[in-house]
Write a protein that holds these residues in place. Structure first.
Motif, PDB file in Angstrom:
ATOM      1  N   ALA A 168     -19.269  -9.623  -1.822  1.00 35.65           N
ATOM      2  CA  ALA A 168     -18.196  -8.955  -2.554  1.00 35.65           C
ATOM      3  C   ALA A 168     -18.623  -7.568  -3.021  1.00 35.65           C
ATOM      4  N   ILE A 169     -19.848  -7.462  -3.526  1.00 35.16           N
ATOM      5  CA  ILE A 169     -20.349  -6.165  -3.990  1.00 35.16           C
ATOM      6  C   ILE A 169     -20.468  -5.184  -2.829  1.00 35.16           C
ATOM      7  N   ALA A 170     -21.000  -5.657  -1.704  1.00 34.14           N
ATOM      8  CA  ALA A 170     -21.160  -4.784  -0.538  1.00 34.14           C
ATOM      9  C   ALA A 170     -19.804  -4.297  -0.020  1.00 34.14           C
ATOM     10  N   GLN A 171     -18.803  -5.195   0.027  1.00 35.51           N
ATOM     11  CA  GLN A 171     -17.479  -4.788   0.481  1.00 35.51           C
ATOM     12  C   GLN A 171     -16.866  -3.753  -0.456  1.00 35.51           C
ATOM     13  N   ALA A 172     -17.017  -3.970  -1.761  1.00 38.30           N
ATOM     14  CA  ALA A 172     -16.444  -3.023  -2.716  1.00 38.30           C
ATOM     15  C   ALA A 172     -17.128  -1.661  -2.624  1.00 38.30           C
ATOM     16  N   LEU A 173     -18.445  -1.654  -2.501  1.00 35.09           N
ATOM     17  CA  LEU A 173     -19.163  -0.387  -2.378  1.00 35.09           C
ATOM     18  C   LEU A 173     -18.833   0.320  -1.073  1.00 35.09           C
ATOM     19  N   ARG A 174     -18.609  -0.434  -0.018  1.00 35.41           N
ATOM     20  CA  ARG A 174     -18.202   0.155   1.266  1.00 35.41           C
ATOM     21  C   ARG A 174     -16.905   0.934   1.112  1.00 35.41           C
ATOM     22  N   ALA A 175     -15.993   0.392   0.265  1.00 33.36           N
ATOM     23  CA  ALA A 175     -14.690   1.027   0.093  1.00 33.36           C
ATOM     24  C   ALA A 175     -14.696   2.143  -0.940  1.00 33.36           C
ATOM     25  N   LEU A 176     -15.796   2.328  -1.661  1.00 31.23           N
ATOM     26  CA  LEU A 176     -15.864   3.312  -2.737  1.00 31.23           C
ATOM     27  C   LEU A 176     -16.318   4.668  -2.202  1.00 31.23           C
ATOM     28  N   ALA A 177     -15.707   5.722  -2.703  1.00 31.57           N
ATOM     29  CA  ALA A 177     -16.077   7.064  -2.275  1.00 31.57           C
ATOM     30  C   ALA A 177     -17.452   7.439  -2.830  1.00 31.57           C
ATOM     31  N   PRO A 178     -18.280   8.179  -2.078  1.00 28.96           N
ATOM     32  CA  PRO A 178     -19.574   8.630  -2.597  1.00 28.96           C
ATOM     33  C   PRO A 178     -19.396   9.414  -3.896  1.00 28.96           C
ATOM     34  N   GLY A 179     -20.231   9.099  -4.877  1.00 28.10           N
ATOM     35  CA  GLY A 179     -20.160   9.742  -6.168  1.00 28.10           C
ATOM     36  C   GLY A 179     -19.158   9.137  -7.128  1.00 28.10           C
ATOM     37  N   ALA A 180     -18.353   8.181  -6.654  1.00 27.28           N
ATOM     38  CA  ALA A 180     -17.343   7.556  -7.511  1.00 27.28           C
ATOM     39  C   ALA A 180     -17.981   6.467  -8.368  1.00 27.28           C
ATOM     40  N   PRO A 181     -17.450   6.237  -9.564  1.00 29.16           N
ATOM     41  CA  PRO A 181     -18.065   5.275 -10.481  1.00 29.16           C
ATOM     42  C   PRO A 181     -17.644   3.833 -10.208  1.00 29.16           C
ATOM     43  N   PHE A 182     -18.503   2.918 -10.626  1.00 30.54           N
ATOM     44  CA  PHE A 182     -18.186   1.494 -10.558  1.00 30.54           C
ATOM     45  C   PHE A 182     -18.764   0.797 -11.774  1.00 30.54           C
ATOM     46  N   HIS A 183     -18.174  -0.355 -12.094  1.00 31.41           N
ATOM     47  CA  HIS A 183     -18.662  -1.225 -13.156  1.00 31.41           C
ATOM     48  C   HIS A 183     -18.628  -2.655 -12.623  1.00 31.41           C
ATOM     49  N   ILE A 184     -19.755  -3.345 -12.675  1.00 38.52           N
ATOM     50  CA  ILE A 184     -19.843  -4.722 -12.198  1.00 38.52           C
ATOM     51  C   ILE A 184     -20.471  -5.565 -13.295  1.00 38.52           C
ATOM     52  N   LEU A 185     -19.867  -6.703 -13.580  1.00 37.20           N
ATOM     53  CA  LEU A 185     -20.414  -7.576 -14.607  1.00 37.20           C
ATOM     54  C   LEU A 185     -20.392  -9.018 -14.139  1.00 37.20           C
ATOM     55  N   ALA A 186     -21.232  -9.836 -14.794  1.00 36.40           N
ATOM     56  CA  ALA A 186     -21.279 -11.264 -14.528  1.00 36.40           C
ATOM     57  C   ALA A 186     -21.947 -11.943 -15.711  1.00 36.40           C
ATOM     58  N   PRO A 187     -21.576 -13.193 -16.007  1.00 42.46           N
ATOM     59  CA  PRO A 187     -22.295 -13.932 -17.048  1.00 42.46           C
ATOM     60  C   PRO A 187     -23.781 -13.989 -16.730  1.00 42.46           C
TER      61      PRO A 187
END
Length: 305
Positions: free
Chosen positions: A62-81
């Protein structure tokens, strides 16, 4: 493209993170958003927020797919218990070439960063964590799908007690199609509809169940469907977890939907953990109910409408 919130299958994001985005598209392997993330063009998202799934392989995919779709330099936030993958997030993101800052809040780890110009080992990660064949049955599956790497004992018990069925039927919550393959050994089966809420399961079932009598439907059985009617039989191993917690109403809804979908005299074959209180609702909705087998903590019910 709009911002993205990758959640829904794994629970709800804290409002403080959702509020970072005024407009979101929700992605999930379940109805309604599974196709959306994979359909995103590479580098097409402006940002995303993700509540990561607990399974290691599923989370990395899931993380790899989301990062693949994200533009270079764009921000992300990922969390998990913390106890459900949060402690591993930093290492998993660094393995993909991301520099991240992480904080602990409300028993979660929250990782924030920006997508680097080049992701490390992205395609290898997707290949290692995505759809694959699993022995000993050599069937297609994917981490995150129910019982993805083993034959569920409840389904196995049902398969050993299932008679040769006939007519038109459906497999509710078909998963990767293991139970359907057993049903289709009967030449008297005229058609079989495989239904599941999880797009990954449906895609695997399409590969595993190659039979001209079969059709597939990516659908949520919690919603009434008047196109399901006058079936001769329904088989099911209904789910009883949602978002990692036990949710018994799911199985009761599946039983209700089966009663609405069968013709008079049609049969439901159901496997369930013995502790689940399904017998009462089955007896309320069906004329006759028989416990066909009981072993290993499971019960097999045959119910006639």
């Amino acid at each position: 493209m709009t911002d993205a919130a990758c959640h829904g299958a794994y629970g709800q994001l804290p409002e403080s993170l959702i509020s970072l985005h005024s407009e979101t598209v929700q992605f999930s392997p379940l109805i309604p958003g599974a196709a959306a993330l994979e359909a995103c063009m590479p580098a097409s998202l402006d940002s995303f927020v993700m509540l990561a799934p607990p399974g290691t392989l599923e989370r990395r995919y899931a993380i790899a797919q989301a990062l693949r779709a994200l533009a270079p330099g764009a921000p992300f936030h990922i969390l998990a218990p913390k106890e459900r993958g949060g402690a591993r997030l930093v290492a998993e993101l660094r393995a993909l070439g991301c520099l991240v800052a992480d904080v602990a809040k409300r028993h979660h780890r929250i990782c924030s960063g920006t997508r680097p110009p080049t992701l490390t080992a992205l395609e290898d990660t997707l290949a290692e964590t995505g759809p694959r064949r699993v022995p000993p049955f050599d069937l297609w599956t994917q981490p995150g799908v129910f019982s993805w790497d083993r034959l569920d004992p409840g389904s196995a018990l049902l398969m050993t007690h299932l008679p040769a069925l006939s007519g038109h039927g459906a497999d509710f919550g078909c998963g990767t199609g293991t139970l359907s393959r057993g049903v289709l050994t009967s030449p008297a089966v005229k058609s079989l509809l495989l239904i599941d809420i999880d797009r990954r399961a449906i895609e695997a079932a399409r590969r595993n169940v190659e039979d001209p009598r079969v059709t597939f439907r990516w659908s949520d059985l919690q919603r009434p469907d008047n196109t399901l009617a006058k079936l001769d039989f329904v088989v099911m191993n209904p789910p009883f977890h949602e978002g990692g917690t036990e949710e018994r109403s799911l199985g009761r809804t599946f039983i209700q939907r089966a009663s609405e979908s069968l013709r008079r005299g049609g049969r439901l074959w159901l496997t369930a953990n013995r502790h689940l209180p399904y017998e009462g609702v089955i007896r309320t909705l069906f004329r006759t109910v028989t416990v066909a087998a009981e072993a290993g903590g499971y019960k097999i019910f045959e119910a006639v409408l």
